[in-house]
Design a protein around this motif. Structure first.
Motif, PDB file in Angstrom:
ATOM      1  N   UNK A  12       0.675  -1.248   0.021  1.00  0.00           N
ATOM      2  CA  UNK A  12       0.080   0.101   0.032  1.00  0.00           C
ATOM      3  C   UNK A  12       0.951   1.373   0.071  1.00  0.00           C
ATOM      4  N   UNK A  13       2.012   1.292   0.821  1.00  0.00           N
ATOM      5  CA  UNK A  13       2.697   2.479   0.816  1.00  0.00           C
ATOM      6  C   UNK A  13       3.514   2.799  -0.527  1.00  0.00           C
ATOM      7  N   UNK A  14       4.065   1.506  -1.186  1.00  0.00           N
ATOM      8  CA  UNK A  14       4.865   1.632  -2.545  1.00  0.00           C
ATOM      9  C   UNK A  14       3.849   2.346  -3.298  1.00  0.00           C
ATOM     10  N   UNK A  15       2.727   1.776  -3.581  1.00  0.00           N
ATOM     11  CA  UNK A  15       1.594   2.216  -4.379  1.00  0.00           C
ATOM     12  C   UNK A  15       1.406   3.992  -4.014  1.00  0.00           C
ATOM     13  N   UNK A  16       1.130   4.239  -2.946  1.00  0.00           N
ATOM     14  CA  UNK A  16       0.752   5.540  -2.648  1.00  0.00           C
ATOM     15  C   UNK A  16       2.083   6.602  -2.831  1.00  0.00           C
ATOM     16  N   UNK A  17       3.075   5.993  -2.311  1.00  0.00           N
ATOM     17  CA  UNK A  17       4.558   6.896  -2.525  1.00  0.00           C
ATOM     18  C   UNK A  17       5.399   6.711  -3.719  1.00  0.00           C
ATOM     19  N   UNK A  18       4.590   6.135  -4.634  1.00  0.00           N
ATOM     20  CA  UNK A  18       5.533   5.929  -6.228  1.00  0.00           C
ATOM     21  C   UNK A  18       5.579   7.600  -6.609  1.00  0.00           C
ATOM     22  N   UNK A  22       0.733   9.478  -7.722  1.00  0.00           N
ATOM     23  CA  UNK A  22      -0.226  10.503  -7.401  1.00  0.00           C
ATOM     24  C   UNK A  22       0.482  11.913  -7.032  1.00  0.00           C
ATOM     25  N   UNK A  23       1.438  11.907  -6.494  1.00  0.00           N
ATOM     26  CA  UNK A  23       2.216  13.127  -6.368  1.00  0.00           C
ATOM     27  C   UNK A  23       3.522  13.040  -6.373  1.00  0.00           C
ATOM     28  N   UNK A  24       4.233  13.897  -6.339  1.00  0.00           N
ATOM     29  CA  UNK A  24       5.577  14.177  -6.329  1.00  0.00           C
ATOM     30  C   UNK A  24       6.289  15.392  -5.667  1.00  0.00           C
ATOM     31  N   UNK A  45      14.653  10.016  -4.016  1.00  0.00           N
ATOM     32  CA  UNK A  45      15.351   9.960  -2.772  1.00  0.00           C
ATOM     33  C   UNK A  45      14.207  10.330  -1.592  1.00  0.00           C
ATOM     34  N   UNK A  46      13.744  11.378  -1.898  1.00  0.00           N
ATOM     35  CA  UNK A  46      12.745  11.718  -0.827  1.00  0.00           C
ATOM     36  C   UNK A  46      11.462  10.652  -0.568  1.00  0.00           C
ATOM     37  N   UNK A  47      10.883  10.314  -1.500  1.00  0.00           N
ATOM     38  CA  UNK A  47       9.980   9.122  -1.491  1.00  0.00           C
ATOM     39  C   UNK A  47      10.289   7.814  -0.884  1.00  0.00           C
ATOM     40  N   UNK A  48      11.795   7.595  -0.877  1.00  0.00           N
ATOM     41  CA  UNK A  48      12.284   6.437  -0.450  1.00  0.00           C
ATOM     42  C   UNK A  48      12.334   6.855   1.212  1.00  0.00           C
ATOM     43  N   UNK A  52      10.511   4.490   3.865  1.00  0.00           N
ATOM     44  CA  UNK A  52      11.172   3.859   5.266  1.00  0.00           C
ATOM     45  C   UNK A  52      10.679   4.235   6.848  1.00  0.00           C
ATOM     46  N   UNK A  53      10.349   5.678   6.664  1.00  0.00           N
ATOM     47  CA  UNK A  53      10.030   6.231   7.796  1.00  0.00           C
ATOM     48  C   UNK A  53       8.588   5.847   8.186  1.00  0.00           C
ATOM     49  N   UNK A  54       7.696   5.904   7.146  1.00  0.00           N
ATOM     50  CA  UNK A  54       6.170   5.528   7.408  1.00  0.00           C
ATOM     51  C   UNK A  54       6.126   4.116   7.715  1.00  0.00           C
TER      52      UNK A  54
END
Length: 69
Positions: A12-18, A22-24, A45-48, A52-54
């Motif tokens: 779920x996080x991978x799909x939402x944070x790609x 959705x956003x960048x 880098x920021x989305x990675x 990791x944090x979430x």
């Protein structure tokens, strides 16, 4: 019994944070872009780091588990 919590949360996080889906953050032309389908190294880098944090907070701090079987 299998623990599917980490797998489900990771997907779920991978799909939402790609980046670009959705956003960048940061975008190519603006600070935040929505649905651009383009990305850059800074955004990856920021989305990675966000992933990791979430993921760490949800799995380790909240102890989320989903058992099957």
């Amino acid at each position: 019994m299998a623990d599917w919590g980490p797998v489900l949360i990771g997907v779920v996080l991978f799909v939402l944070l790609t980046p670009g889906l959705l956003f960048q953050i940061p975008g190519n032309n603006r600070h935040v872009e929505f649905g651009s389908m383009k990305t850059n190294g800074k955004a990856i880098a920021l989305h990675t780091l966000l992933f990791f944090a979430l993921y760490s907070i949800i799995i380790l701090a909240l102890h989320l588990h989903i058992y099957t079987g």
